[in-house]
Design a protein around this motif. Sequence first.
Motif, PDB file in Angstrom:
ATOM      1  N   PRO A  87      17.727  35.886  89.605  1.00 14.60           N
ATOM      2  CA  PRO A  87      16.518  35.098  89.823  1.00 14.60           C
ATOM      3  C   PRO A  87      16.663  33.627  89.460  1.00 14.60           C
ATOM      4  O   PRO A  87      15.775  32.831  89.761  1.00 14.60           O
ATOM      5  N   PHE A  88      17.774  33.244  88.845  1.00 15.44           N
ATOM      6  CA  PHE A  88      17.954  31.854  88.448  1.00 15.44           C
ATOM      7  C   PHE A  88      19.067  31.174  89.228  1.00 15.44           C
ATOM      8  O   PHE A  88      19.435  30.051  88.933  1.00 15.44           O
ATOM      9  N   GLN A 134       7.984  34.556  87.190  1.00 16.83           N
ATOM     10  CA  GLN A 134       8.961  33.793  87.969  1.00 16.83           C
ATOM     11  C   GLN A 134       9.943  34.731  88.680  1.00 16.83           C
ATOM     12  O   GLN A 134      10.258  34.543  89.860  1.00 16.83           O
ATOM     13  N   VAL A 135      10.413  35.738  87.974  1.00 15.88           N
ATOM     14  CA  VAL A 135      11.342  36.696  88.562  1.00 15.88           C
ATOM     15  C   VAL A 135      10.652  37.460  89.692  1.00 15.88           C
ATOM     16  O   VAL A 135      11.235  37.683  90.751  1.00 15.88           O
ATOM     17  N   LEU A 140      11.782  37.844  93.662  1.00 10.84           N
ATOM     18  CA  LEU A 140      11.956  39.174  94.229  1.00 10.84           C
ATOM     19  C   LEU A 140      11.091  39.346  95.473  1.00 10.84           C
ATOM     20  O   LEU A 140      11.548  39.868  96.494  1.00 10.84           O
ATOM     21  N   ASP A 141       9.866  38.886  95.410  1.00 13.49           N
ATOM     22  CA  ASP A 141       8.972  38.971  96.563  1.00 13.49           C
ATOM     23  C   ASP A 141       9.498  38.148  97.739  1.00 13.49           C
ATOM     24  O   ASP A 141       9.422  38.579  98.890  1.00 13.49           O
ATOM     25  N   ALA A 142      10.060  36.973  97.446  1.00 10.82           N
ATOM     26  CA  ALA A 142      10.633  36.135  98.509  1.00 10.82           C
ATOM     27  C   ALA A 142      11.821  36.834  99.165  1.00 10.82           C
ATOM     28  O   ALA A 142      11.969  36.804 100.390  1.00 10.82           O
ATOM     29  N   ILE A 146      12.072  45.651  89.457  1.00 13.16           N
ATOM     30  CA  ILE A 146      12.259  44.629  88.443  1.00 13.16           C
ATOM     31  C   ILE A 146      12.423  45.346  87.117  1.00 13.16           C
ATOM     32  O   ILE A 146      11.680  46.274  86.802  1.00 13.16           O
ATOM     33  N   GLU A 147      13.459  44.965  86.404  1.00 14.61           N
ATOM     34  CA  GLU A 147      13.775  45.565  85.111  1.00 14.61           C
ATOM     35  C   GLU A 147      13.810  44.463  84.058  1.00 14.61           C
ATOM     36  O   GLU A 147      14.021  43.295  84.385  1.00 14.61           O
ATOM     37  N   THR A 148      13.637  44.855  82.824  1.00 13.38           N
ATOM     38  CA  THR A 148      13.765  43.911  81.720  1.00 13.38           C
ATOM     39  C   THR A 148      14.790  44.451  80.741  1.00 13.38           C
ATOM     40  O   THR A 148      15.040  45.657  80.686  1.00 13.38           O
ATOM     41  N   GLY A 149      15.374  43.557  79.989  1.00 15.04           N
ATOM     42  CA  GLY A 149      16.330  43.958  78.973  1.00 15.04           C
ATOM     43  C   GLY A 149      17.257  42.826  78.624  1.00 15.04           C
ATOM     44  O   GLY A 149      17.330  41.832  79.342  1.00 15.04           O
TER      45      GLY A 149
END
Length: 139
Positions: free
Chosen positions: A9-10, A60-61, A65-67, A83-86
């Motif tokens: 995402p960055f 933001q992520v 992802l949607d784009a 979408i995952e976090t960690g």
Amino acid sequence: MAILMALDPFGDFGKVLDESIRQANNRHAPLTILAIAETFQDIQHDYAGLSGASEELFTQVRRKLDAAKLEAIKQGVTPTVLIETGPSPAQNILDCAEQQGADLIIMGHREKKGLDRFLLGSVAAKVIAHARCSVLVVR
């Protein structure tokens, strides 16, 4: 055949997305796009003001992802998006590949410079080293 695209995402994910869509179309394979909202939970203090940024980071992520999903749909592929976090993007990618039964992981490579290259390692290198399926790294 199932394909997992790891979206950074960055970074600029255009080439990775294009290759993922091409592979999904050519192989008539389902495509899952995974984005990681990396957390800093393993850091004990407020690192550069990031302690309260998790909700903004997740938003933001989600936008990236949607784009990516909209672009895939425009090109004829309806992906599953996750979408995952960690704190470890590489581990998130590996875990998702296992859960999704991915036969191919497609991801980008972000060039690190100087000491970061040796101290932090590369998410792509970790995924390549530990994946149980093929990994395609797009530069």
